[in-house]
Structures are given as structure tokens and as C-alpha cells.
Design an enzyme around this catalytic site. Structure first.
Site, short mmCIF file in Angstrom:
data_model
loop_
_atom_site.label_atom_id
_atom_site.label_comp_id
_atom_site.label_asym_id
_atom_site.label_seq_id
_atom_site.Cartn_x
_atom_site.Cartn_y
_atom_site.Cartn_z
CG HIS A 101 36.99 38.92 85.67
ND1 HIS A 101 36.26 39.43 84.62
CD2 HIS A 101 37.95 39.82 85.93
CE1 HIS A 101 36.77 40.59 84.25
NE2 HIS A 101 37.78 40.86 85.04
P1 AMP Z 1 39.52 43.42 84.41
O1 AMP Z 1 40.19 44.73 84.30
O2 AMP Z 1 38.89 43.24 85.77
O3 AMP Z 1 38.54 43.12 83.29
O4 AMP Z 1 40.66 42.33 84.38
C1 AMP Z 1 40.84 41.39 83.37
C2 AMP Z 1 42.00 40.50 83.78
O5 AMP Z 1 42.10 39.43 82.86
C3 AMP Z 1 43.35 41.21 83.79
O6 AMP Z 1 43.94 41.06 85.07
C4 AMP Z 1 44.14 40.51 82.69
O7 AMP Z 1 45.50 40.38 83.00
C5 AMP Z 1 43.47 39.16 82.61
N1 AMP Z 1 43.50 38.48 81.31
C6 AMP Z 1 43.38 39.03 80.08
N2 AMP Z 1 43.34 38.06 79.13
C7 AMP Z 1 43.43 36.87 79.79
C8 AMP Z 1 43.43 35.51 79.37
N3 AMP Z 1 43.33 35.17 78.08
N4 AMP Z 1 43.55 34.54 80.32
C9 AMP Z 1 43.66 34.87 81.63
N5 AMP Z 1 43.64 36.15 82.08
C10 AMP Z 1 43.54 37.14 81.18
#
Ligand code: AMP
Ligand code: ZN
Length: 187
Positions: A101
Site C-alpha cells: 500500500h
Molecule cells: P503500514 O504501517 O504502512 O502497514 O500502514 C497501515 C495503514 O493502514 C495505517 O495507516 C492504518 O491506519 C491503516 N489501516 C489499518 N486498518 C485499516 C482498515 N481496515 N481500512 C483502512 N485503513 C486501515
């Protein structure tokens, strides 16, 4: 390379992109969703539909897909009537959620969800890999390498510093007050 069959909380993004209600814009190969716990006024995630686990599974063959993710990042900024200069676009060097992502986040970092020093350092130190750096590294090395434990430790424990001026906050609440002041002055 495909893998990662999502399990538990770490699979939250994989579930989220399956729900059309979460999708802001999409292309043939990727979707943009709102980050559920935004760390700034604008915080979006661009994900490929293909099951690519994370940046460590990227190869040279993914460069066209990465370009598509970046195009969607630019598109969502336009759709939100914002400007590129106010945003950071990149990947976390130590991701926690499954499925590659790309973060698209406004530089204000004004949000109730920004609570910890780790939240800050993950976007404002070398723990954040700008999109251009990732493609440059892929072209040079053919893969993205993990940071060492020592480097991660160093980056997560370094002193806080404002991203918009020379201010050195005492702690996270101090930083948040200061960021809020920057944000209100700009509005
Ligand atoms: P990372 O540290 O790059 O893996 O970031 C994961 C991101 O996903 C974080 O910014 C979270 O706030 C976001 N996140 C976690 N769960 C969800 C979800 N169910 N839907 C959308 N975003 C999410
Ligand atoms: Zn400042």
C-alpha cells in the site's frame, strides 16, 4: 510475486478493498481507499488488486504497476482539490498491514489518530520511503531491502523535529499543538 492469504487484523486492508463503499477511485489494477485511522487531514492508501504482500516482494517487473499506483495517488489529490506539494507519497519501510500500500498523506499531520512517536517517525524519518526512492532502488538493486534492526531502533528513538520549521518539541503532545498552530495559520 503473489502470496499472503490475509489473516486477522493485518489483513484489514485486503478486506477493506473488497467493499466498493471504501473505494474512492480505481483503475484496472489498483484502488484508492481512505485510511481508517488517518494521521493527517488527508490520508489515502493506494493498493494493487493483485496479491502483492509488501515492498519486499517487489521486483523490476512491478515498475509499470508502481507507476499506476502513483498515477492514482496524483488523481486522488486532484479529486480532493488539493495540491501535490502539500502531500507525501510513499511506503513504510516497516509495514504492519498485508498487501502492498502506497500512503498518500497531507503534510499537516493534524489528526486525533496521530498519537504516538512511532506514528510520527513512520512518516517523517527514513522509515518513510518516498515513491521515487523506491523506484530508484528497484531499478538499481532489483529489490527493496529491509532496514537493519539497529537502523530502525535509531530512527524510532531520534529526537522529534517539526516538519515545517526548526522547532524541536519536547514530546508528542507538544508536537501536536505546534502542528495544529501551523495548520490554523495556513487556513
Ligand atoms: P503500514 O504501517 O504502512 O502497514 O500502514 C497501515 C495503514 O493502514 C495505517 O495507516 C492504518 O491506519 C491503516 N489501516 C489499518 N486498518 C485499516 C482498515 N481496515 N481500512 C483502512 N485503513 C486501515
Ligand atoms: Zn514548526
Amino acid at each position: 510475486m503473489t502470496n499472503s492469504i490475509g489473516k486477522g487484523w493485518a489483513a484489514g486492508l485486503v478486506s477493506a478493498i473488497k467493499d466498493p463503499k471504501n473505494c474512492i477511485i480505481s483503475s484496472e489494477d489498483a484502488v484508492v481507499i481512505r485510511d481508517k485511522y488517518p494521521k493527517a487531514q488527508h490520508h489515502y492508501l493506494v493498493l494493487p488488486k493483485a496479491d502483492i504482500a509488501d515492498i519486499f516482494h517487489l521486483t523490476l517487473s512491478h515498475l509499470p504497476l508502481l507507476e499506476e499506483l502513483y498515477l492514482l495517488a496524483q488523481n486522488v489529490i486532484e479529486v480532493k482539490r488539493c495540491v501535490m506539494d502539500d502531500f507525501k507519497i510513499g511506503f513504510h519501510a516497516q509495514p504492519s498491514m498485508q498487501r502492498l500500500h502506497l500512503h498518500v498523506i497531507s503534510k499537516d499531520f493534524v489528526s486525533d489518530c496521530l498519537k504516538t512517536k512511532k506514528h510520527w517517525t513512520s512518516f517523517n524519518t527514513e522509515l518513510f520511503l518516498p515513491y521515487q526512492d523506491v523506484t530508484t532502488r528497484l531499478k538499481a538493486d532489483g529489490c527493496i531491502k529491509r532496514l537493519t534492526k539497529e537502523k530502525i531502533q535509531q530512527l524510532t528513538t531520534c529526537a522529534l523535529e517539526c516538519n515545517q520549521c526548526e522547532f524541536v518539541p519536547k514530546n508528542v503532545p507538544d508536537l501536536k499543538r505546534h502542528l495544529f498552530d501551523h495548520w490554523t495559520q495556513k487556513r
